[in-house]
Design a protein around this motif. Structure first.
Motif, PDB file in Angstrom:
ATOM      1  N   ALA A   1      43.361 -54.449  -9.655  1.00  0.00           N
ATOM      2  CA  ALA A   1      42.999 -53.300 -10.427  1.00  0.00           C
ATOM      3  C   ALA A   1      44.121 -52.548 -10.613  1.00  0.00           C
ATOM      4  CB  ALA A   1      42.004 -52.679  -9.560  1.00  0.00           C
ATOM      5  N   GLY A   2      43.936 -51.569 -11.755  1.00  0.00           N
ATOM      6  CA  GLY A   2      45.163 -50.715 -11.982  1.00  0.00           C
ATOM      7  C   GLY A   2      44.589 -49.323 -12.598  1.00  0.00           C
ATOM      8  N   SER A   3      45.683 -48.514 -12.672  1.00  0.00           N
ATOM      9  CA  SER A   3      45.261 -47.086 -13.464  1.00  0.00           C
ATOM     10  C   SER A   3      46.628 -46.813 -13.926  1.00  0.00           C
ATOM     11  CB  SER A   3      44.708 -46.117 -12.522  1.00  0.00           C
ATOM     12  OG  SER A   3      45.527 -45.574 -11.650  1.00  0.00           O
ATOM     13  N   LYS A   4      46.594 -45.898 -15.113  1.00  0.00           N
ATOM     14  CA  LYS A   4      47.898 -45.282 -15.561  1.00  0.00           C
ATOM     15  C   LYS A   4      47.699 -43.855 -15.549  1.00  0.00           C
ATOM     16  CE  LYS A   4      49.811 -45.617 -20.379  1.00  0.00           C
ATOM     17  NZ  LYS A   4      49.664 -45.929 -21.854  1.00  0.00           N
ATOM     18  N   SER A   5      48.818 -43.194 -15.212  1.00  0.00           N
ATOM     19  CA  SER A   5      48.971 -41.819 -15.277  1.00  0.00           C
ATOM     20  C   SER A   5      50.274 -41.524 -16.189  1.00  0.00           C
ATOM     21  CB  SER A   5      49.314 -41.219 -13.868  1.00  0.00           C
ATOM     22  OG  SER A   5      48.167 -41.811 -13.088  1.00  0.00           O
ATOM     23  N   VAL A   6      50.156 -40.430 -16.794  1.00  0.00           N
ATOM     24  CA  VAL A   6      51.081 -40.077 -17.704  1.00  0.00           C
ATOM     25  C   VAL A   6      51.533 -38.442 -17.534  1.00  0.00           C
ATOM     26  CG1 VAL A   6      51.770 -39.877 -20.298  1.00  0.00           C
ATOM     27  CG2 VAL A   6      50.321 -41.625 -19.481  1.00  0.00           C
ATOM     28  N   LEU A   7      52.953 -38.468 -17.377  1.00  0.00           N
ATOM     29  CA  LEU A   7      53.351 -37.004 -17.397  1.00  0.00           C
ATOM     30  C   LEU A   7      52.863 -35.837 -18.195  1.00  0.00           C
ATOM     31  CD1 LEU A   7      57.133 -37.498 -16.569  1.00  0.00           C
ATOM     32  CD2 LEU A   7      55.414 -37.071 -14.785  1.00  0.00           C
ATOM     33  N   LYS A   8      52.352 -34.785 -17.671  1.00  0.00           N
ATOM     34  CA  LYS A   8      51.772 -33.931 -18.538  1.00  0.00           C
ATOM     35  C   LYS A   8      52.758 -33.112 -19.469  1.00  0.00           C
ATOM     36  CE  LYS A   8      47.295 -32.768 -16.117  1.00  0.00           C
ATOM     37  NZ  LYS A   8      46.744 -31.679 -15.236  1.00  0.00           N
ATOM     38  N   ASP A   9      52.402 -32.679 -20.579  1.00  0.00           N
ATOM     39  CA  ASP A   9      53.486 -31.745 -21.248  1.00  0.00           C
ATOM     40  C   ASP A   9      53.530 -30.175 -20.751  1.00  0.00           C
ATOM     41  OD1 ASP A   9      53.983 -33.850 -23.250  1.00  0.00           O
ATOM     42  OD2 ASP A   9      52.349 -33.228 -24.420  1.00  0.00           O
TER      43      ASP A   9
ATOM     44  N   GLN B   1      60.359 -32.850 -16.311  1.00  0.00           N
ATOM     45  CA  GLN B   1      61.514 -32.459 -17.423  1.00  0.00           C
ATOM     46  C   GLN B   1      62.733 -33.571 -17.354  1.00  0.00           C
ATOM     47  OE1 GLN B   1      62.849 -28.588 -15.690  1.00  0.00           O
ATOM     48  NE2 GLN B   1      61.085 -27.350 -16.744  1.00  0.00           N
ATOM     49  N   MET B   2      62.834 -33.954 -16.020  1.00  0.00           N
ATOM     50  CA  MET B   2      64.138 -35.039 -16.030  1.00  0.00           C
ATOM     51  C   MET B   2      63.680 -36.378 -16.503  1.00  0.00           C
ATOM     52  SD  MET B   2      66.019 -33.766 -12.500  1.00  0.00           S
ATOM     53  CE  MET B   2      67.318 -35.101 -12.825  1.00  0.00           C
ATOM     54  N   ALA B   3      62.392 -36.900 -16.137  1.00  0.00           N
ATOM     55  CA  ALA B   3      62.246 -38.299 -16.306  1.00  0.00           C
ATOM     56  C   ALA B   3      62.614 -38.816 -17.890  1.00  0.00           C
ATOM     57  CB  ALA B   3      60.799 -38.630 -15.990  1.00  0.00           C
ATOM     58  N   PRO B   4      62.081 -38.170 -18.941  1.00  0.00           N
ATOM     59  CA  PRO B   4      62.206 -38.467 -20.273  1.00  0.00           C
ATOM     60  C   PRO B   4      63.672 -38.490 -20.522  1.00  0.00           C
ATOM     61  CG  PRO B   4      60.429 -36.868 -19.838  1.00  0.00           C
ATOM     62  CD  PRO B   4      61.136 -36.747 -18.954  1.00  0.00           C
ATOM     63  N   GLU B   5      64.567 -37.766 -19.997  1.00  0.00           N
ATOM     64  CA  GLU B   5      65.882 -37.548 -20.553  1.00  0.00           C
ATOM     65  C   GLU B   5      66.854 -38.371 -19.777  1.00  0.00           C
ATOM     66  OE1 GLU B   5      66.676 -35.314 -22.881  1.00  0.00           O
ATOM     67  OE2 GLU B   5      64.547 -35.022 -23.060  1.00  0.00           O
ATOM     68  N   VAL B   6      66.722 -38.712 -18.499  1.00  0.00           N
ATOM     69  CA  VAL B   6      67.778 -39.370 -17.690  1.00  0.00           C
ATOM     70  C   VAL B   6      67.577 -40.940 -17.755  1.00  0.00           C
ATOM     71  CG1 VAL B   6      67.974 -37.403 -16.082  1.00  0.00           C
ATOM     72  CG2 VAL B   6      66.677 -39.246 -15.441  1.00  0.00           C
ATOM     73  N   LEU B   7      66.518 -41.496 -18.100  1.00  0.00           N
ATOM     74  CA  LEU B   7      66.051 -42.705 -18.200  1.00  0.00           C
ATOM     75  C   LEU B   7      66.095 -43.371 -19.651  1.00  0.00           C
ATOM     76  CD1 LEU B   7      63.272 -42.712 -15.462  1.00  0.00           C
ATOM     77  CD2 LEU B   7      65.724 -43.743 -15.123  1.00  0.00           C
ATOM     78  N   ARG B   8      67.085 -42.936 -20.299  1.00  0.00           N
ATOM     79  CA  ARG B   8      66.924 -43.438 -21.910  1.00  0.00           C
ATOM     80  C   ARG B   8      67.210 -44.867 -22.184  1.00  0.00           C
ATOM     81  NH1 ARG B   8      66.519 -39.578 -25.438  1.00  0.00           N
ATOM     82  NH2 ARG B   8      66.747 -37.335 -24.644  1.00  0.00           N
ATOM     83  N   ASP B   9      67.526 -45.647 -21.306  1.00  0.00           N
ATOM     84  CA  ASP B   9      67.710 -46.974 -21.389  1.00  0.00           C
ATOM     85  C   ASP B   9      66.113 -47.880 -21.423  1.00  0.00           C
ATOM     86  OD1 ASP B   9      67.485 -46.511 -18.637  1.00  0.00           O
ATOM     87  OD2 ASP B   9      67.968 -48.513 -18.060  1.00  0.00           O
ATOM     88  N   LEU B  10      65.239 -46.911 -20.897  1.00  0.00           N
ATOM     89  CA  LEU B  10      63.681 -47.497 -20.916  1.00  0.00           C
ATOM     90  C   LEU B  10      63.087 -46.995 -22.259  1.00  0.00           C
ATOM     91  CD1 LEU B  10      62.993 -46.548 -17.215  1.00  0.00           C
ATOM     92  CD2 LEU B  10      63.510 -48.838 -18.249  1.00  0.00           C
TER      93      LEU B  10
ATOM     94  N   GLU C   1      60.391 -44.992 -24.591  1.00  0.00           N
ATOM     95  CA  GLU C   1      60.034 -43.338 -24.212  1.00  0.00           C
ATOM     96  C   GLU C   1      58.719 -43.440 -23.501  1.00  0.00           C
ATOM     97  OE1 GLU C   1      59.161 -39.465 -26.912  1.00  0.00           O
ATOM     98  OE2 GLU C   1      59.728 -41.351 -27.985  1.00  0.00           O
ATOM     99  N   GLU C   2      57.970 -44.313 -23.697  1.00  0.00           N
ATOM    100  CA  GLU C   2      56.504 -44.138 -23.127  1.00  0.00           C
ATOM    101  C   GLU C   2      56.490 -44.497 -21.694  1.00  0.00           C
ATOM    102  OE1 GLU C   2      52.112 -46.209 -23.258  1.00  0.00           O
ATOM    103  OE2 GLU C   2      53.570 -47.024 -24.573  1.00  0.00           O
ATOM    104  N   ILE C   3      57.454 -45.475 -21.251  1.00  0.00           N
ATOM    105  CA  ILE C   3      57.840 -45.963 -19.943  1.00  0.00           C
ATOM    106  C   ILE C   3      58.348 -44.712 -19.196  1.00  0.00           C
ATOM    107  CG2 ILE C   3      59.011 -47.477 -18.488  1.00  0.00           C
ATOM    108  CD1 ILE C   3      56.675 -48.853 -19.875  1.00  0.00           C
ATOM    109  N   ARG C   4      59.110 -44.131 -19.799  1.00  0.00           N
ATOM    110  CA  ARG C   4      59.728 -42.843 -19.067  1.00  0.00           C
ATOM    111  C   ARG C   4      58.761 -41.875 -18.534  1.00  0.00           C
ATOM    112  NH1 ARG C   4      63.761 -41.043 -23.587  1.00  0.00           N
ATOM    113  NH2 ARG C   4      63.680 -42.877 -24.646  1.00  0.00           N
ATOM    114  N   ARG C   5      57.797 -41.785 -19.174  1.00  0.00           N
ATOM    115  CA  ARG C   5      56.563 -40.690 -18.754  1.00  0.00           C
ATOM    116  C   ARG C   5      55.392 -41.397 -18.033  1.00  0.00           C
ATOM    117  NH1 ARG C   5      57.091 -36.247 -21.486  1.00  0.00           N
ATOM    118  NH2 ARG C   5      54.676 -35.749 -21.315  1.00  0.00           N
TER     119      ARG C   5
END
Length: 412
Positions: free
Chosen positions: A240-248, A261-270, A272-276
């Motif tokens: 089983a699984g579930s997906k959670s996405v960082l809120k704006d 704030q940091m996750a979308p900015e510091v993991l730019r090798d991933l 964009e969707e994965i970073r959140r």
């Protein structure tokens, strides 16, 4: 078809959640969370025949590298051989039964028993026996370490003490593609696995880990910072699984807000969707795998006693972290340590309540579909758990055998 679509083609949905003619499905009876005889049966019928997590592939890269897993009565070694092959063995000397290794590490030449110094090659074969002349007729080929089934998926090493059943590859199916961009195979351990004893039956811990229904109230941090999928998805093998996405919307909590704030900015090798995105998976009967853009962890709940369990919690990080990535993982750690403390408190409160005369098994929400699947799997191999009350002391195994035979005769 996208990876997400492919991975959810066999999900259980609310439409087929209701039991025909019986109203809403019910949880397991209260007695099943407090019975010492049942724990032994569950260990044999649920834990030993299931895939159990041991370590990450990067912990056993070189010849002689090993990691161990301690179950309720059994211990297992995973070891890299001189031929580069990865193998698993029962962690017990074939002479007098001493446990051979603890934790993880590297053997330089051979695996040596700490009791009488029987030694084994990295492939498990018996290499040498001190005073071998005192064992007339001993055939060393008959006394190698007993092998255990092993499989690797997503860089995670699992064993299965009682072989048979679907492979991990079959069980995970398209979910492997769903998380491919996280590059879990490259991750490395943060430290030795953290372990703790919770004052609850192991199934209470599993039940809690299988549903998101409790998140809005039980985990306010997750609720502030993430859009959480309360329904989730599950395949025919119970993965089983579930997906959670960082809120704006920024969280009012500074730790959560900085992570957002940091996750979308510091993991730019991933991507964009994965970073959140955070994914939470469960593998029946007792393992959670939590996947974040910065790290991952395994949440393994093992039976210990009728009202206690062992929680094993290794964490893995991305290799070659820079400073910002380390800060991000630090924030993640603070968030999830709080969640872990909340889960423990909730589970121990449930264990107290289950013992009350005021409780009987309640109905399950369609948000608890993975929990229902787990309970059905328990009932299938331990049909004694369908009884509303515990069998008399000393009679549980016999009663379970009778019910198993009745099910077999009925063809169900």
């Amino acid at each position: 078809m996208t990876a997400t679509q492919a991975a959810t083609t066999s999900i259980t949905t609310p439409a087929n959640f209701r039991n025909e003619g019986n109203g809403l499905p019910r949880a397991l009876p209260a007695w099943t969370y407090r019975n010492a005889e049942l724990i032994e049966l569950e260990y044999e019928r649920l834990i030993l025949p299931s895939w159990q997590f041991v370590c990450h592939i990067n912990q056993v890269k070189n010849p002689g590298d090993f990691a161990t897993l301690d179950l309720m009565r059994d211990s297992i070694i995973v070891m890299r051989g001189k031929d580069k092959a990865l193998r698993a063995f029962m962690n017990v000397c074939r002479h007098r039964g001493a446990k051979l290794l603890d934790g993880s590490g590297t053997c330089k030449h051979r695996l040596v028993c700490p009791y009488h110094a029987w030694s084994y090659n990295f492939d498990g074969s018996l290499a040498a026996v001190p005073a071998e002349h005192t064992f007339p007729g001993l055939d060393k080929q008959e006394f190698g370490l007993r092998p255990v089934e092993l499989e690797v998926v997503l860089g995670l090493v699992f064993i299965r003490v009682i072989p048979g059943g679907p492979s991990l590859k079959e069980m995970w199916g398209d979910y492997v593609d769903l998380v491919a961009d996280y590059r879990l195979e490259d991750m490395v351990p943060v430290d030795e696995p953290w372990t703790d004893i919770w004052q609850c039956n192991w199934k209470v811990g599993v039940d809690n880990n299988l549903e998101n229904y409790h998140i809005p109230l039980g985990h306010p941090g997750y609720h502030r910072m993430l859009d959480n999928d309360l329904q989730g998805f599950i395949n025919v093998h119970g993965v089983a699984g579930s997906k959670s996405v960082l809120k704006d919307k920024p969280s009012p909590n500074w730790v959560e807000r900085f992570y957002q704030q940091m996750a979308p900015e510091v993991l730019r090798d991933l991507p964009e969707e994965i970073r959140r995105t955070w994914y939470f998976f469960t593998l029946p009967p007792n393992i959670g795998i939590d996947i974040y853009p910065d790290s991952m962890d395994v949440f393994q709940i093992l039976p210990r006693g009728a009202e206690t369990c062992v929680v094993r919690y290794p964490v893995y990080r991305r290799p070659k972290e820079n400073r910002e990535q380390r800060v991000l993982r630090y924030l993640n750690g603070r968030i999830n340590r709080q969640v872990g403390a909340e889960d423990r408190e909730l589970c121990e409160r449930v264990q107290l309540g289950i013992g009350s005369r005021g409780y009987e098994a309640g109905p399950l929400s369609s948000y608890e579909v993975a929990l229902k699947d787990f309970h059905d799997r328990v009932r299938a191999v331990c049909p004694v758990t369908t009884l509303p009350k515990a069998p008399g002391a000393g009679s549980l195994r016999q009663r379970n055998a009778e019910l198993s035979a009745a099910v077999k005769r009925s063809g169900n």
